[in-house]
Design an enzyme around this catalytic site. Structure first.
Site, PDB file in Angstrom:
ATOM      1  N   TRP A  50     -31.780  11.069  30.230  1.00  0.00           N
ATOM      2  CA  TRP A  50     -32.430  10.888  28.927  1.00  0.00           C
ATOM      3  C   TRP A  50     -33.851  10.330  29.076  1.00  0.00           C
ATOM      4  CZ3 TRP A  50     -27.723   8.710  30.321  1.00  0.00           C
ATOM      5  CH2 TRP A  50     -27.779   7.415  30.817  1.00  0.00           C
ATOM      6  N   ARG A  51     -34.265  10.086  30.305  1.00  0.00           N
ATOM      7  CA  ARG A  51     -35.577   9.475  30.499  1.00  0.00           C
ATOM      8  C   ARG A  51     -36.679  10.526  30.571  1.00  0.00           C
ATOM      9  NH1 ARG A  51     -34.433   4.399  34.569  1.00  0.00           N
ATOM     10  NH2 ARG A  51     -34.137   2.927  32.854  1.00  0.00           N
ATOM     11  N   GLU A 109     -28.982   5.650  23.688  1.00  0.00           N
ATOM     12  CA  GLU A 109     -28.879   4.240  23.298  1.00  0.00           C
ATOM     13  C   GLU A 109     -27.525   3.928  22.683  1.00  0.00           C
ATOM     14  OE1 GLU A 109     -30.543   1.514  23.780  1.00  0.00           O
ATOM     15  OE2 GLU A 109     -31.977   2.569  25.027  1.00  0.00           O
ATOM     16  N   THR A 167     -21.127   0.442  27.308  1.00  0.00           N
ATOM     17  CA  THR A 167     -20.643   1.395  28.313  1.00  0.00           C
ATOM     18  C   THR A 167     -21.635   1.489  29.474  1.00  0.00           C
ATOM     19  OG1 THR A 167     -19.673   2.638  26.489  1.00  0.00           O
ATOM     20  CG2 THR A 167     -19.731   3.743  28.596  1.00  0.00           C
ATOM     21  N   LEU A 171     -14.980   7.643  25.628  1.00  0.00           N
ATOM     22  CA  LEU A 171     -16.097   6.688  25.687  1.00  0.00           C
ATOM     23  C   LEU A 171     -15.762   5.375  24.983  1.00  0.00           C
ATOM     24  CD1 LEU A 171     -19.643   8.255  25.113  1.00  0.00           C
ATOM     25  CD2 LEU A 171     -18.827   6.941  27.053  1.00  0.00           C
ATOM     26  N   TYR A 193     -31.688  -4.036  17.284  1.00  0.00           N
ATOM     27  CA  TYR A 193     -31.893  -3.717  18.698  1.00  0.00           C
ATOM     28  C   TYR A 193     -32.086  -2.206  18.899  1.00  0.00           C
ATOM     29  CZ  TYR A 193     -30.993  -2.041  23.265  1.00  0.00           C
ATOM     30  OH  TYR A 193     -31.125  -1.319  24.412  1.00  0.00           O
ATOM     31  N   ASP A 230     -31.731  -6.404  24.589  1.00  0.00           N
ATOM     32  CA  ASP A 230     -30.282  -6.246  24.787  1.00  0.00           C
ATOM     33  C   ASP A 230     -29.801  -7.378  25.702  1.00  0.00           C
ATOM     34  OD1 ASP A 230     -31.263  -5.563  27.261  1.00  0.00           O
ATOM     35  OD2 ASP A 230     -30.157  -3.677  27.426  1.00  0.00           O
ATOM     36  N   CYS A 274     -31.795  -8.315  38.231  1.00  0.00           N
ATOM     37  CA  CYS A 274     -31.471  -9.606  37.625  1.00  0.00           C
ATOM     38  C   CYS A 274     -30.123  -9.490  36.914  1.00  0.00           C
ATOM     39  CB  CYS A 274     -32.568 -10.050  36.650  1.00  0.00           C
ATOM     40  SG  CYS A 274     -32.405 -11.766  36.167  1.00  0.00           S
ATOM     41  N   CYS A 313     -36.850  -8.927  43.559  1.00  0.00           N
ATOM     42  CA  CYS A 313     -37.354  -8.966  42.177  1.00  0.00           C
ATOM     43  C   CYS A 313     -38.877  -9.036  42.123  1.00  0.00           C
ATOM     44  CB  CYS A 313     -36.758 -10.171  41.459  1.00  0.00           C
ATOM     45  SG  CYS A 313     -37.315 -10.309  39.765  1.00  0.00           S
ATOM     46  N   CYS A 352     -40.759 -16.869  38.227  1.00  0.00           N
ATOM     47  CA  CYS A 352     -39.460 -17.053  37.562  1.00  0.00           C
ATOM     48  C   CYS A 352     -39.047 -18.527  37.536  1.00  0.00           C
ATOM     49  CB  CYS A 352     -38.394 -16.216  38.272  1.00  0.00           C
ATOM     50  SG  CYS A 352     -36.752 -16.487  37.572  1.00  0.00           S
TER      51      CYS A 352
HETATM   52  S1  SF4 Z   1     -36.347 -13.974  40.296  1.00  0.00           S
HETATM   53 FE1  SF4 Z   1     -35.716 -14.542  38.259  1.00  0.00          FE
HETATM   54  S2  SF4 Z   1     -35.956 -12.682  37.052  1.00  0.00           S
HETATM   55 FE2  SF4 Z   1     -35.995 -12.085  39.196  1.00  0.00          FE
HETATM   56  S3  SF4 Z   1     -33.855 -11.587  39.704  1.00  0.00           S
HETATM   57 FE3  SF4 Z   1     -34.163 -13.730  40.224  1.00  0.00          FE
HETATM   58  S4  SF4 Z   1     -33.500 -14.813  38.391  1.00  0.00           S
HETATM   59 FE4  SF4 Z   1     -33.861 -12.713  37.770  1.00  0.00          FE
END
Ligand code: SF4
Length: 370
Positions: free
Chosen positions: A26-27, A45, A51, A88, A125, A143, A195, A204, A210
């Site tokens: 769907w992207r 969505e 799901t 579903l 949302y 979300d 995350c 990340c 963070c």
């Molecule tokens: S650094 Fe922070 S935002 Fe990134 S995965 Fe770890 S907890 Fe999540």
């Protein structure tokens, strides 16, 4: 402490998403332009609520083959729509999708976020997700995944949903700066793949800014909500056949199970297993009760110990209110929920005679008009 500007803090997300995004059907390829098919975004969505992506992909593909436009969906009948959604779960989504398609087919797509939020089944949302991903409107869509990422990033104590208004206001300039579709999907993608509840901070793109990571508190933010203990029950799920017909509950017009056909399900505490079942012990069956190994059906708030049964009778009886005899040949085209599909599938496999069985006469009596 005030939150740092979102457009700066979230800037690494945009290149990360370009490089690592999953290829989902769907992207759109172009993250700068409006999506060429907003209906595909709407379908995805709604399917993705509650799901997993891997489950949704084959359903999405079949759905788009079956109902490629809102017009096609608007013209389909309810049984066909529920059948396409079969398996579903949370069937309300299918009904909302059809109702939204009806509106879009007759009046076109709404021109703003308020109009989208007015479509059946689109809460704030979903409207924001479709608005940003399909139309490039800078509407923050939060979300569960996005809330988790932002709670950790900004070191928010307690339930981040309580800060939803603040988070939306904070996020909006970043959507405008980095592209609504790109940043919305990037945030969701990071929550889904990096995350996650157990975060992979080493991979990340936001690790340097963070808050939870710097404070060593990623395991406790956000706090995990305690779920109530599911209610347990035990039931006989009964496939009764007579004169080439099966006994089923007709779909309810409203409620969780609206639109779905169901097997009669009888409380195993009220109708206990009693002694040895045989053709001689029951009212008028042509064959003894047949059974298959049971299973536990898990729902959000309850667990059912399901014991599937099959009983063939020589003649139909007058069924209790809400039940009806359906030609057995129609069974495969009727939409059934997951639990009931499982018994339908079992009917094609050999069962076994039961040693400890409910009294068939009592089953029949319970399901008849008398
Ligand atoms: S650094 Fe922070 S935002 Fe990134 S995965 Fe770890 S907890 Fe999540």
């Amino acid at each position: 402490m005030p939150w740092p500007p979102a457009s700066t803090l979230l800037a690494p997300l945009a290149p990360w998403f370009e490089a690592s995004r999953r290829d989902l059907p769907w992207r759109a390829g172009d993250l700068e332009a409006p999506h060429p098919d907003p209906y595909a975004v709407l379908v995805s969505e709604l399917m993705l609520q509650q799901t997993q992506v891997a489950t949704v992909i084959p359903y999405f593909k079949r759905w788009m083959d079956r109902f490629p436009t809102p017009q096609d969906l608007a013209e389909a009948d309810e049984d066909t729509v529920h059948k396409a959604w079969e398996g579903l779960g949370y069937y309300r989504r299918a009904r909302f999708l059809k109702a939204a398609a009806n509106c879009i087919a007759s009046e076109g797509w709404p021109g703003d976020l308020e109009g989208l939020a007015g479509l059946p089944g689109l809460g704030p949302y979903t409207a924001a997700a479709v608005g940003s991903i399909a139309f490039q409107w800078p509407a923050p869509a939060l979300d569960g995944n996005a809330f988790r990422v932002l709670a950790r990033l900004l070191l928010i104590e307690g339930d981040p949903k309580a800060r939803a208004g603040d988070l939306r206001a904070w996020l909006a300039p970043a959507l405008a700066a980095h592209g609504p579709s790109r940043l919305t999907q990037a945030l969701m993608e990071l929550g889904a793949t990096v995350c996650a509840p157990a975060p992979a901070c080493g991979s990340c793109p936001l690790v340097e800014g963070c808050g939870a990571r710097l404070a060593g508190r990623t395991a406790e933010i956000p706090p995990v909500a305690k779920r109530p203990t599911p209610k347990a029950s035990a039931l006989w799920l009964v496939a009764m056949e007579a004169e080439g017909h099966m006994l089923l509950h007709a779909p309810a017009a409203r409620g969780l199970l609206a639109g779905l056909w169901r097997w009669p399900a009888l409380d195993a505490e009220t109708i206990p297993a009693a002694g040895v079942a045989s053709a001689a012990s029951v009212a008028s069956p042509a064959a003894p009760l047949v059974a298959w190994p049971g299973w536990t059906q898990i729902y959000t708030h309850r667990r059912e110990a399901v014991s599937p049964l099959y009983l063939r009778l020589e003649a139909r009886f007058e069924a209790a209110e809400g039940l009806c005899w359906v030609p057995a040949g129609d069974l495969s085209r009727l939409p059934l929920g997951k639990r009931d599909q499982r018994l339908r599938d079992l009917l094609a496999t050999p069962g076994q005679a039961l040693l400890e069985a409910p009294d068939s006469a009592l089953l029949i009596q319970t399901l008849s008009m008398a």
